[in-house]
Design a protein around this motif. Structure first.
Motif, short mmCIF file in Angstrom:
data_model
loop_
_atom_site.label_atom_id
_atom_site.label_comp_id
_atom_site.label_asym_id
_atom_site.label_seq_id
_atom_site.Cartn_x
_atom_site.Cartn_y
_atom_site.Cartn_z
N GLY A 4 32.88 18.67 41.02
CA GLY A 4 32.34 17.40 40.55
C GLY A 4 32.41 17.26 39.04
O GLY A 4 32.88 18.15 38.32
N SER A 5 31.90 16.13 38.56
CA SER A 5 31.92 15.88 37.12
C SER A 5 31.06 16.89 36.37
O SER A 5 31.35 17.23 35.22
N SER A 6 30.01 17.40 37.02
CA SER A 6 29.16 18.39 36.37
C SER A 6 29.92 19.70 36.10
O SER A 6 29.61 20.42 35.16
N THR A 7 30.93 19.97 36.91
CA THR A 7 31.76 21.17 36.70
C THR A 7 32.52 21.06 35.39
O THR A 7 32.57 22.00 34.60
N VAL A 8 33.09 19.88 35.13
CA VAL A 8 33.84 19.68 33.89
C VAL A 8 32.88 19.68 32.70
O VAL A 8 33.18 20.24 31.65
N LYS A 9 31.70 19.10 32.89
CA LYS A 9 30.69 19.09 31.83
C LYS A 9 30.30 20.53 31.46
O LYS A 9 30.23 20.88 30.29
N GLU A 10 30.08 21.35 32.47
CA GLU A 10 29.72 22.75 32.25
C GLU A 10 30.85 23.49 31.54
O GLU A 10 30.61 24.29 30.63
N PHE A 11 32.09 23.22 31.95
CA PHE A 11 33.24 23.84 31.29
C PHE A 11 33.31 23.43 29.82
O PHE A 11 33.51 24.27 28.94
N ALA A 12 33.15 22.12 29.54
CA ALA A 12 33.24 21.63 28.16
C ALA A 12 32.16 22.28 27.30
O ALA A 12 32.43 22.66 26.15
N ARG A 13 30.97 22.43 27.84
CA ARG A 13 29.88 23.07 27.09
C ARG A 13 30.22 24.53 26.80
O ARG A 13 30.06 25.01 25.68
N ASP A 14 30.73 25.24 27.81
CA ASP A 14 31.09 26.64 27.62
C ASP A 14 32.26 26.76 26.65
O ASP A 14 32.31 27.68 25.83
N PHE A 15 33.20 25.83 26.72
CA PHE A 15 34.35 25.81 25.82
C PHE A 15 33.89 25.68 24.37
O PHE A 15 34.36 26.40 23.49
N MET A 16 32.91 24.79 24.14
CA MET A 16 32.38 24.62 22.79
C MET A 16 31.60 25.86 22.33
O MET A 16 31.65 26.23 21.16
N ASP A 17 30.92 26.51 23.27
CA ASP A 17 30.20 27.74 22.93
C ASP A 17 31.14 28.85 22.46
O ASP A 17 30.72 29.78 21.78
#
Length: 82
Positions: free
Chosen positions: A16-29
């Motif tokens: 879902g969209s939350s998966t991409v959101k979680e990835f983007a957050r981890d990517f920024m981390d």
């Protein structure tokens, strides 16, 4: 070169969209910039597409269908010949 889809699927569960959101957050981390992602391969999942639009807004999507799905769709649409 691995695609973003490969990283998302191997690092975050779901589609879902939350998966991409979680990835983007981890990517920024990890000092990544989601605005610099230019290409994402993904399936035709509406939730995944929404997540890419919202959280990887500069990325172009390429629809990725595996060969089993393509063959399955072909076979389902085939008219039996007698």
């Amino acid at each position: 070169m691995p695609t973003v889809n490969t990283f998302i699927r191997s690092h975050t569960p779901g589609k879902g969209s939350s998966t991409v959101k979680e990835f983007a957050r981890d990517f920024m981390d990890h000092n990544g910039d989601p605005d610099r992602v230019s290409l994402v391969t993904c399936d035709m999942s509406p939730g995944f597409a929404k997540g890419v639009r919202e959280h990887l807004s500069h990325a172009h999507r390429i629809i990725d269908m595996d060969w089993q799905r393509c063959v399955g769709r072909f076979l389902r649409g085939r008219v039996p010949v007698r």
